[in-house]
Scaffold this motif. Structure first.
Motif, mmCIF file in Angstrom:
data_model
loop_
_atom_site.group_PDB
_atom_site.id
_atom_site.type_symbol
_atom_site.label_atom_id
_atom_site.label_comp_id
_atom_site.label_asym_id
_atom_site.label_seq_id
_atom_site.Cartn_x
_atom_site.Cartn_y
_atom_site.Cartn_z
ATOM 1 N N LEU A 131 -9.709 9.121 -29.567
ATOM 2 C CA LEU A 131 -9.106 10.199 -28.787
ATOM 3 C C LEU A 131 -10.179 11.120 -28.217
ATOM 4 C CD1 LEU A 131 -6.496 11.520 -27.821
ATOM 5 C CD2 LEU A 131 -6.413 12.785 -29.984
ATOM 6 N N GLU A 132 -11.184 11.432 -29.019
ATOM 7 C CA GLU A 132 -12.288 12.276 -28.532
ATOM 8 C C GLU A 132 -13.005 11.578 -27.367
ATOM 9 O OE1 GLU A 132 -12.883 15.263 -29.452
ATOM 10 O OE2 GLU A 132 -11.851 15.494 -31.376
ATOM 11 N N GLN A 133 -13.207 10.268 -27.494
ATOM 12 C CA GLN A 133 -13.865 9.515 -26.431
ATOM 13 C C GLN A 133 -13.023 9.514 -25.169
ATOM 14 O OE1 GLN A 133 -16.878 8.234 -26.195
ATOM 15 N NE2 GLN A 133 -16.443 7.514 -24.113
ATOM 16 N N LEU A 134 -11.705 9.390 -25.316
ATOM 17 C CA LEU A 134 -10.817 9.400 -24.158
ATOM 18 C C LEU A 134 -10.860 10.758 -23.465
ATOM 19 C CD1 LEU A 134 -8.669 8.036 -22.419
ATOM 20 C CD2 LEU A 134 -6.953 8.744 -24.114
ATOM 21 N N HIS A 135 -10.800 11.833 -24.238
ATOM 22 C CA HIS A 135 -10.900 13.171 -23.647
ATOM 23 C C HIS A 135 -12.230 13.340 -22.916
ATOM 24 C CE1 HIS A 135 -7.624 15.832 -25.626
ATOM 25 N NE2 HIS A 135 -7.186 14.581 -25.528
ATOM 26 N N SER A 136 -13.294 12.828 -23.532
ATOM 27 C CA SER A 136 -14.620 12.971 -22.933
ATOM 28 C C SER A 136 -14.716 12.209 -21.616
ATOM 29 C CB SER A 136 -15.679 12.478 -23.918
ATOM 30 O OG SER A 136 -16.969 12.571 -23.356
ATOM 31 N N SER A 137 -14.179 10.992 -21.592
ATOM 32 C CA SER A 137 -14.247 10.198 -20.356
ATOM 33 C C SER A 137 -13.409 10.834 -19.254
ATOM 34 C CB SER A 137 -13.792 8.766 -20.634
ATOM 35 O OG SER A 137 -12.428 8.735 -21.046
ATOM 36 N N ARG A 138 -12.261 11.399 -19.598
ATOM 37 C CA ARG A 138 -11.441 12.091 -18.596
ATOM 38 C C ARG A 138 -12.167 13.324 -18.068
ATOM 39 N NH1 ARG A 138 -5.748 11.909 -21.935
ATOM 40 N NH2 ARG A 138 -5.030 9.828 -21.277
ATOM 41 N N VAL A 254 -6.861 12.715 -6.669
ATOM 42 C CA VAL A 254 -6.260 13.580 -5.646
ATOM 43 C C VAL A 254 -6.114 12.743 -4.378
ATOM 44 C CG1 VAL A 254 -7.110 15.766 -6.576
ATOM 45 C CG2 VAL A 254 -8.529 14.475 -4.978
ATOM 46 N N ALA A 255 -5.063 13.042 -3.626
ATOM 47 C CA ALA A 255 -4.799 12.288 -2.389
ATOM 48 C C ALA A 255 -4.671 13.273 -1.226
ATOM 49 C CB ALA A 255 -3.529 11.460 -2.538
ATOM 50 N N PHE A 256 -5.195 12.849 -0.064
ATOM 51 C CA PHE A 256 -5.146 13.681 1.138
ATOM 52 C C PHE A 256 -4.229 13.036 2.172
ATOM 53 C CE2 PHE A 256 -9.054 14.705 -1.019
ATOM 54 C CZ PHE A 256 -9.109 16.085 -0.936
ATOM 55 N N ALA A 257 -3.864 13.864 3.162
ATOM 56 C CA ALA A 257 -2.906 13.414 4.184
ATOM 57 C C ALA A 257 -3.443 12.258 5.012
ATOM 58 C CB ALA A 257 -2.515 14.581 5.079
ATOM 59 N N ASP A 258 -4.758 12.143 5.143
ATOM 60 C CA ASP A 258 -5.323 11.045 5.959
ATOM 61 C C ASP A 258 -5.424 9.735 5.192
ATOM 62 O OD1 ASP A 258 -7.335 11.593 4.190
ATOM 63 O OD2 ASP A 258 -8.918 11.819 5.687
ATOM 64 N N GLY A 259 -4.871 9.709 3.968
ATOM 65 C CA GLY A 259 -4.906 8.488 3.178
ATOM 66 C C GLY A 259 -6.076 8.390 2.222
ATOM 67 N N THR A 260 -6.980 9.332 2.251
ATOM 68 C CA THR A 260 -8.117 9.321 1.327
ATOM 69 C C THR A 260 -7.642 9.635 -0.084
ATOM 70 O OG1 THR A 260 -9.587 10.089 3.085
ATOM 71 C CG2 THR A 260 -10.377 10.320 0.816
ATOM 72 N N VAL A 261 -8.104 8.862 -1.019
ATOM 73 C CA VAL A 261 -7.793 9.071 -2.434
ATOM 74 C C VAL A 261 -9.112 9.149 -3.200
ATOM 75 C CG1 VAL A 261 -6.696 8.170 -4.509
ATOM 76 C CG2 VAL A 261 -5.597 7.860 -2.275
ATOM 77 N N LEU A 262 -9.273 10.227 -3.916
ATOM 78 C CA LEU A 262 -10.453 10.389 -4.774
ATOM 79 C C LEU A 262 -10.040 10.153 -6.219
ATOM 80 C CD1 LEU A 262 -12.089 13.603 -3.249
ATOM 81 C CD2 LEU A 262 -12.640 11.202 -2.768
ATOM 82 N N SER A 263 -10.717 9.220 -6.880
ATOM 83 C CA SER A 263 -10.434 8.904 -8.287
ATOM 84 C C SER A 263 -11.700 8.322 -8.893
ATOM 85 C CB SER A 263 -9.276 7.904 -8.399
ATOM 86 O OG SER A 263 -9.632 6.669 -7.812
ATOM 87 N N ALA A 264 -11.613 7.947 -10.147
ATOM 88 C CA ALA A 264 -12.788 7.397 -10.821
ATOM 89 C C ALA A 264 -13.287 6.136 -10.139
ATOM 90 C CB ALA A 264 -12.457 7.098 -12.278
ATOM 91 N N SER A 265 -12.375 5.354 -9.571
ATOM 92 C CA SER A 265 -12.781 4.094 -8.940
ATOM 93 C C SER A 265 -13.313 4.283 -7.530
ATOM 94 C CB SER A 265 -11.587 3.132 -8.913
ATOM 95 O OG SER A 265 -10.517 3.701 -8.155
ATOM 96 N N SER A 266 -13.002 5.405 -6.896
ATOM 97 C CA SER A 266 -13.447 5.597 -5.513
ATOM 98 C C SER A 266 -14.628 6.545 -5.380
ATOM 99 C CB SER A 266 -12.287 6.144 -4.657
ATOM 100 O OG SER A 266 -11.888 7.426 -5.108
ATOM 101 N N LEU A 267 -14.916 7.309 -6.410
ATOM 102 C CA LEU A 267 -16.037 8.246 -6.346
ATOM 103 C C LEU A 267 -17.352 7.520 -6.549
ATOM 104 C CD1 LEU A 267 -14.598 11.175 -8.481
ATOM 105 C CD2 LEU A 267 -15.064 11.234 -6.031
ATOM 106 N N PRO A 268 -18.428 8.044 -5.970
ATOM 107 C CA PRO A 268 -19.749 7.455 -6.218
ATOM 108 C C PRO A 268 -20.077 7.494 -7.699
ATOM 109 C CG PRO A 268 -19.822 9.029 -4.405
ATOM 110 C CD PRO A 268 -18.485 9.189 -5.041
ATOM 111 N N ALA A 269 -20.832 6.514 -8.128
ATOM 112 C CA ALA A 269 -21.217 6.476 -9.538
ATOM 113 C C ALA A 269 -22.076 7.682 -9.864
ATOM 114 C CB ALA A 269 -21.977 5.188 -9.842
ATOM 115 N N PRO A 270 -21.943 8.234 -11.051
ATOM 116 C CA PRO A 270 -22.777 9.369 -11.436
ATOM 117 C C PRO A 270 -24.226 8.952 -11.555
ATOM 118 C CG PRO A 270 -21.582 8.534 -13.328
ATOM 119 C CD PRO A 270 -21.035 7.823 -12.122
#
Length: 287
Positions: A131-138, A254-270
């Motif tokens: 659970l701690e790992q899940l919170h940390s990853s989120r 988060v999703a925008f009106a132009d269809g852009t979706v920002l999520s863990a899979s779409s963001l640049p790698a840290p």
């Protein structure tokens, strides 16, 4: 005929003495194990000790233990009456065997309970670590999303629900969050988690939160979530028991009106951590 006496015939005197000794033994030197005992088994301390002295080896202490047990009126189930010392020793042997068996069974149950408790504690530690790992990853995903959007928890409250008659019949969790849209695009939805932690920061769990109210560019939105408290819900119970509940809203997408979706899979790698391998640093970001 002249008279005679024992002194005049020594062999007759010896025979008479032997008979007297035999008679005395028959009267008082019988088998001590066949000695009769009272029906209730209750003997005085001196009497029990006297009988025990006539026995051999460990039977002496065993008989004393039986006598003490009879004084306490401590019987095992179905214990027969002891008419003789031999019967008393038999009963005491059976009693002690049952005691040993009961102690062994109790020790086995105790060992089993301790092992179950150990396994349960280990499972709880592993569950808490996950659970701690899940919170940390989120939280890591949330930190990356904060580079594009702003989200925060404003306050939370555990409120009673009062009837028209003024009686409290339920409770609700009221949690308010804020969402800022610094982008030039209209934000149409935001999803994430309300992560709960106790006073020491120990993770308790999370509740999902989805907002589909549009937020114009450069504008902010305050949203209040009302969650009915469920007494049989483990997380709700842990939340109610926490001395100072900590609530953090972490974004997942988060999703925008132009269809852009920002999520863990779409963001640049840290960026890679210092000391990371060259291969790991060169891993391309997912599309």
């Amino acid at each position: 005929m002249p008279t005679t006496n024992a002194n005049q015939h020594p062999h007759r005197r010896r025979a008479w003495l032997a008979g007297a000794v035999l008679a005395a033994c028959l009267g008082g030197c019988g088998d001590p194990y066949a000695h009769k005992l009272p029906a209730d088994g209750r003997l005085g301390a001196g009497e029990a000790e006297k009988i025990a002295r006539a026995l051999t080896g460990p039977d002496q202490e065993r008989f004393q233990r039986w006598a003490h047990r009879m004084l306490r009126q401590e019987h095992y189930g179905g214990e027969p009456s002891a008419g003789t010392v031999q019967h008393a020793l038999r009963n005491q042997t059976e009693f002690e065997l049952q005691q040993q068996q009961a102690q062994a069974e109790a020790a086995a149950r105790q060992a089993q309970a301790e092992e179950q408790a150990r396994q349960q504690a280990q499972a709880q530690r592993e569950q808490q670590a996950a659970l701690e790992q899940l919170h940390s990853s989120r939280a890591a995903v949330h930190a990356r999303l904060l580079q594009h959007i702003s989200a925060r928890t404003l306050h939370h409250e555990f409120k009673p629900v009062v009837s028209a008659q003024g009686e409290v019949f339920a409770h609700q969790w009221v949690i308010s969050v804020a969402l800022d849209n610094p982008s030039a695009k209209r934000l149409v939805s935001a999803s994430g988690w309300l992560q709960m932690a106790d006073t020491q920061g120990r993770a308790l769990g999370a509740l999902p939160l989805h907002i589909d109210t549009p937020v114009l560019p450069g504008k902010s939105l305050e949203h209040t979530a009302v969650i009915d408290h469920q007494r049989n819900h483990p997380l709700h119970t842990a939340m109610a028991q926490a001395d100072a509940l900590q609530v953090q809203w972490v974004l997942e997408s988060v999703a925008f009106a132009d269809g852009t979706v920002l999520s863990a899979s779409s963001l640049p790698a840290p960026p890679a951590l210092p000391g990371a391998s060259a291969a790991a640093s060169a891993t391309p970001a997912p599309p």
